[in-house]
Motif scaffolding. Sequence first.
Motif, PDB file in Angstrom:
ATOM      1  N   ASN A 189       2.475   9.463  -8.870  1.00  0.00           N
ATOM      2  CA  ASN A 189       3.592   8.606  -8.440  1.00  0.00           C
ATOM      3  C   ASN A 189       4.631   8.490  -9.540  1.00  0.00           C
ATOM      4  O   ASN A 189       4.350   8.766 -10.713  1.00  0.00           O
ATOM      5  CB  ASN A 189       3.129   7.235  -7.930  1.00  0.00           C
ATOM      6  CG  ASN A 189       3.016   6.189  -9.029  1.00  0.00           C
ATOM      7  OD1 ASN A 189       2.651   6.501 -10.162  1.00  0.00           O
ATOM      8  ND2 ASN A 189       3.336   4.951  -8.698  1.00  0.00           N
ATOM      9  N   ASP A 224       0.310   2.194   5.342  1.00  0.00           N
ATOM     10  CA  ASP A 224       0.286   2.938   4.093  1.00  0.00           C
ATOM     11  C   ASP A 224      -1.064   3.629   3.929  1.00  0.00           C
ATOM     12  O   ASP A 224      -1.277   4.676   4.532  1.00  0.00           O
ATOM     13  CB  ASP A 224       0.614   2.020   2.907  1.00  0.00           C
ATOM     14  CG  ASP A 224       0.577   2.766   1.609  1.00  0.00           C
ATOM     15  OD1 ASP A 224       0.374   2.147   0.562  1.00  0.00           O
ATOM     16  OD2 ASP A 224       0.697   4.021   1.645  1.00  0.00           O
ATOM     17  N   ARG A 225      -1.938   3.105   3.111  1.00  0.00           N
ATOM     18  CA  ARG A 225      -3.224   3.782   2.908  1.00  0.00           C
ATOM     19  C   ARG A 225      -4.174   3.518   4.078  1.00  0.00           C
ATOM     20  O   ARG A 225      -3.927   2.640   4.893  1.00  0.00           O
ATOM     21  CB  ARG A 225      -3.850   3.289   1.588  1.00  0.00           C
ATOM     22  CG  ARG A 225      -2.936   3.511   0.391  1.00  0.00           C
ATOM     23  CD  ARG A 225      -3.500   2.959  -0.900  1.00  0.00           C
ATOM     24  NE  ARG A 225      -2.511   2.980  -1.976  1.00  0.00           N
ATOM     25  CZ  ARG A 225      -2.711   2.424  -3.173  1.00  0.00           C
ATOM     26  NH1 ARG A 225      -3.859   1.817  -3.439  1.00  0.00           N
ATOM     27  NH2 ARG A 225      -1.775   2.450  -4.112  1.00  0.00           N
ATOM     28  N   TRP A 283       7.687   2.007  -5.536  1.00  0.00           N
ATOM     29  CA  TRP A 283       7.428   2.360  -4.124  1.00  0.00           C
ATOM     30  C   TRP A 283       6.898   1.132  -3.374  1.00  0.00           C
ATOM     31  O   TRP A 283       7.315   0.827  -2.282  1.00  0.00           O
ATOM     32  CB  TRP A 283       6.411   3.505  -4.063  1.00  0.00           C
ATOM     33  CG  TRP A 283       6.183   4.046  -2.697  1.00  0.00           C
ATOM     34  CD1 TRP A 283       6.797   5.145  -2.146  1.00  0.00           C
ATOM     35  CD2 TRP A 283       5.310   3.521  -1.687  1.00  0.00           C
ATOM     36  NE1 TRP A 283       6.349   5.322  -0.846  1.00  0.00           N
ATOM     37  CE2 TRP A 283       5.438   4.343  -0.539  1.00  0.00           C
ATOM     38  CE3 TRP A 283       4.420   2.433  -1.621  1.00  0.00           C
ATOM     39  CZ2 TRP A 283       4.718   4.123   0.632  1.00  0.00           C
ATOM     40  CZ3 TRP A 283       3.708   2.209  -0.448  1.00  0.00           C
ATOM     41  CH2 TRP A 283       3.872   3.044   0.656  1.00  0.00           C
ATOM     42  N   ARG A 284       5.968   0.434  -4.001  1.00  0.00           N
ATOM     43  CA  ARG A 284       5.347  -0.732  -3.348  1.00  0.00           C
ATOM     44  C   ARG A 284       6.381  -1.824  -3.072  1.00  0.00           C
ATOM     45  O   ARG A 284       6.359  -2.438  -1.997  1.00  0.00           O
ATOM     46  CB  ARG A 284       4.228  -1.286  -4.227  1.00  0.00           C
ATOM     47  CG  ARG A 284       3.391  -2.375  -3.603  1.00  0.00           C
ATOM     48  CD  ARG A 284       2.595  -1.950  -2.428  1.00  0.00           C
ATOM     49  NE  ARG A 284       1.766  -0.788  -2.731  1.00  0.00           N
ATOM     50  CZ  ARG A 284       1.248   0.014  -1.802  1.00  0.00           C
ATOM     51  NH1 ARG A 284       1.476  -0.217  -0.535  1.00  0.00           N
ATOM     52  NH2 ARG A 284       0.510   1.045  -2.132  1.00  0.00           N
ATOM     53  N   GLU A 340       2.508  -2.954  -7.762  1.00  0.00           N
ATOM     54  CA  GLU A 340       2.268  -2.090  -8.921  1.00  0.00           C
ATOM     55  C   GLU A 340       3.362  -1.064  -9.175  1.00  0.00           C
ATOM     56  O   GLU A 340       3.403  -0.461 -10.251  1.00  0.00           O
ATOM     57  CB  GLU A 340       0.903  -1.387  -8.745  1.00  0.00           C
ATOM     58  CG  GLU A 340       0.884  -0.272  -7.718  1.00  0.00           C
ATOM     59  CD  GLU A 340       0.933  -0.767  -6.265  1.00  0.00           C
ATOM     60  OE1 GLU A 340       0.874  -1.983  -6.022  1.00  0.00           O
ATOM     61  OE2 GLU A 340       1.058   0.097  -5.372  1.00  0.00           O
ATOM     62  N   SER A 341       4.210  -0.787  -8.167  1.00  0.00           N
ATOM     63  CA  SER A 341       5.149   0.330  -8.358  1.00  0.00           C
ATOM     64  C   SER A 341       6.463   0.076  -7.635  1.00  0.00           C
ATOM     65  O   SER A 341       6.539  -0.782  -6.746  1.00  0.00           O
ATOM     66  CB  SER A 341       4.511   1.611  -7.815  1.00  0.00           C
ATOM     67  OG  SER A 341       4.353   1.508  -6.406  1.00  0.00           O
ATOM     68  N   ASP A 344       6.535  10.225  -4.657  1.00  0.00           N
ATOM     69  CA  ASP A 344       7.167   9.012  -4.157  1.00  0.00           C
ATOM     70  C   ASP A 344       8.644   9.233  -3.866  1.00  0.00           C
ATOM     71  O   ASP A 344       9.131   8.825  -2.832  1.00  0.00           O
ATOM     72  CB  ASP A 344       7.041   7.799  -5.116  1.00  0.00           C
ATOM     73  CG  ASP A 344       5.702   7.096  -4.981  1.00  0.00           C
ATOM     74  OD1 ASP A 344       5.432   6.174  -5.774  1.00  0.00           O
ATOM     75  OD2 ASP A 344       4.923   7.476  -4.084  1.00  0.00           O
ATOM     76  N   ARG A 369      -3.767  13.378  -2.245  1.00  0.00           N
ATOM     77  CA  ARG A 369      -2.911  14.216  -3.085  1.00  0.00           C
ATOM     78  C   ARG A 369      -3.760  15.135  -3.974  1.00  0.00           C
ATOM     79  O   ARG A 369      -3.434  16.300  -4.191  1.00  0.00           O
ATOM     80  CB  ARG A 369      -1.978  13.338  -3.926  1.00  0.00           C
ATOM     81  CG  ARG A 369      -0.913  12.676  -3.068  1.00  0.00           C
ATOM     82  CD  ARG A 369      -0.115  11.607  -3.780  1.00  0.00           C
ATOM     83  NE  ARG A 369       0.719  10.920  -2.788  1.00  0.00           N
ATOM     84  CZ  ARG A 369       1.364   9.793  -3.022  1.00  0.00           C
ATOM     85  NH1 ARG A 369       1.315   9.225  -4.225  1.00  0.00           N
ATOM     86  NH2 ARG A 369       2.078   9.218  -2.079  1.00  0.00           N
ATOM     87  N   CYS A 403       7.195  10.143  -0.511  1.00  0.00           N
ATOM     88  CA  CYS A 403       6.240   9.352   0.265  1.00  0.00           C
ATOM     89  C   CYS A 403       7.075   8.205   0.811  1.00  0.00           C
ATOM     90  O   CYS A 403       7.636   7.432   0.047  1.00  0.00           O
ATOM     91  CB  CYS A 403       5.128   8.846  -0.641  1.00  0.00           C
ATOM     92  SG  CYS A 403       3.977   7.821   0.238  1.00  0.00           S
TER      93      CYS A 403
HETATM   94  C1  GZL Z   1       1.344   5.994  -1.130  1.00  0.00           C
HETATM   95  C2  GZL Z   1       1.126   4.644  -1.771  1.00  0.00           C
HETATM   96  C3  GZL Z   1       1.100   4.765  -3.263  1.00  0.00           C
HETATM   97  C4  GZL Z   1       2.424   5.236  -3.881  1.00  0.00           C
HETATM   98  C5  GZL Z   1       2.411   4.504  -5.178  1.00  0.00           C
HETATM   99  O1  GZL Z   1       1.046   5.970   0.231  1.00  0.00           O
HETATM  100  O2  GZL Z   1      -0.092   4.066  -1.351  1.00  0.00           O
HETATM  101  O3  GZL Z   1       0.839   3.475  -3.826  1.00  0.00           O
HETATM  102  O4  GZL Z   1       2.490   6.624  -4.039  1.00  0.00           O
HETATM  103  C6  GZL Z   1       1.890   3.160  -4.750  1.00  0.00           C
HETATM  104  O5  GZL Z   1       3.648   4.398  -5.832  1.00  0.00           O
HETATM  105  O6  GZL Z   1       1.429   2.442  -5.838  1.00  0.00           O
END
Ligand code: GZL
Length: 347
Positions: free
Chosen positions: A251, A140-141, A65-66, A62-63, A281, A201, A301
């Motif tokens: 983000n 990550d999450r 960052w991903r 999705e991003s 991010d 956040r 992040c």
């Molecule tokens: C952060 C991550 C988030 C980012 C986003 O740990 O899970 O998911 O901040 C990404 O860019 O989609």
Amino acid sequence: MKKAVEKCKELIFGHVGVFIVLLCIIPFLFVGPELFRGIEVEQAPSESEDLIVVGVSQLGSESGWRTAHTLSIQEALTKDAGYFLIFNNARQMQENQIKAIRGFISQRADYIVFAPVVETGWETVLQEAKDADIPVIIIDRMVDVKDDSLYTTWIGTDAREEGKKAGRWLERYLRKKNRASEEINIVVLQGTPGSTAALGRTEGFEEIAALHDNWYILESMTGDFTAAKGKEAMREMLQRYPSINVLVSQNDDMTMGAIEAMREAGVSFGENGKVKVISFDATRDALEMVNNGQINVDIECNPKQGAYIDEIIRKLESGEPVEKSYIVEENVFTKDNVKEFLDSRTY
Ligand code: GZL
């Protein structure tokens, strides 16, 4: 798989087994493999036998960052490093992650690694992995489970601290501009509902905001961490609130979308604009915009988590203990410090 092969060798070459097995095999040597044709045996490709098979369920793409997060995993878990990587992109749907994890279990992966799209709803499938004796590494999450024996370790970032860093930056900024007692109207673009990043956040920023009775969070809307949804949500809030002073966007992708919406609405933003922009991010494109004053601050992040996975699996393979969690280092970028980091930014 590696573990499964060792187990078979143990069974087959145990002293009792060898005689029975030979007795059973000899007759078939004369009838050939035809008799085995119909037997379903779940196996990873044979070349994986001496590799560590790792099933990775990535939540999506999705991003920016991903993308960097995925690359970091793929760069660490290579065949040369001794891994057989089975990678699945769940396209931000929990049911796809659950399906993928069940697939890794049936393929007898040696390890399962997954970035949970949301925190809840994982107990059943994690119990299945535990029952199959497959260690689970969360990245990550985070997951919200009562029994933390359902996973071996978590590698991630401190989302709540990231939110507090955003709040502290705004405190310092307003003081520096002699606006500390001014009425400050804030809108928030939140990430995926129920995700650790969005929850943390939000909590962190609101903890700081609660200290200032002149800060008003007019509305929080989800942009699901994507530019398109971030633009749509910001467009709606611009129509509802003519006096926005600060945008907190969870983000960089949503920030890009929001900036497009502000441009289209003729609303100024950034260093010399009406709306101060706080983003998260710290991806390269966003840091360029910090450098040119379009984004006021970007809370990093860190997606580079692949090396941690490799280190943890090696420890587990050699029977060494591992921590229950690993928090990766991260920074805060403003125009004052961003230049020294821009050149080396790989994502
Ligand atoms: C952060 C991550 C988030 C980012 C986003 O740990 O899970 O998911 O901040 C990404 O860019 O989609």
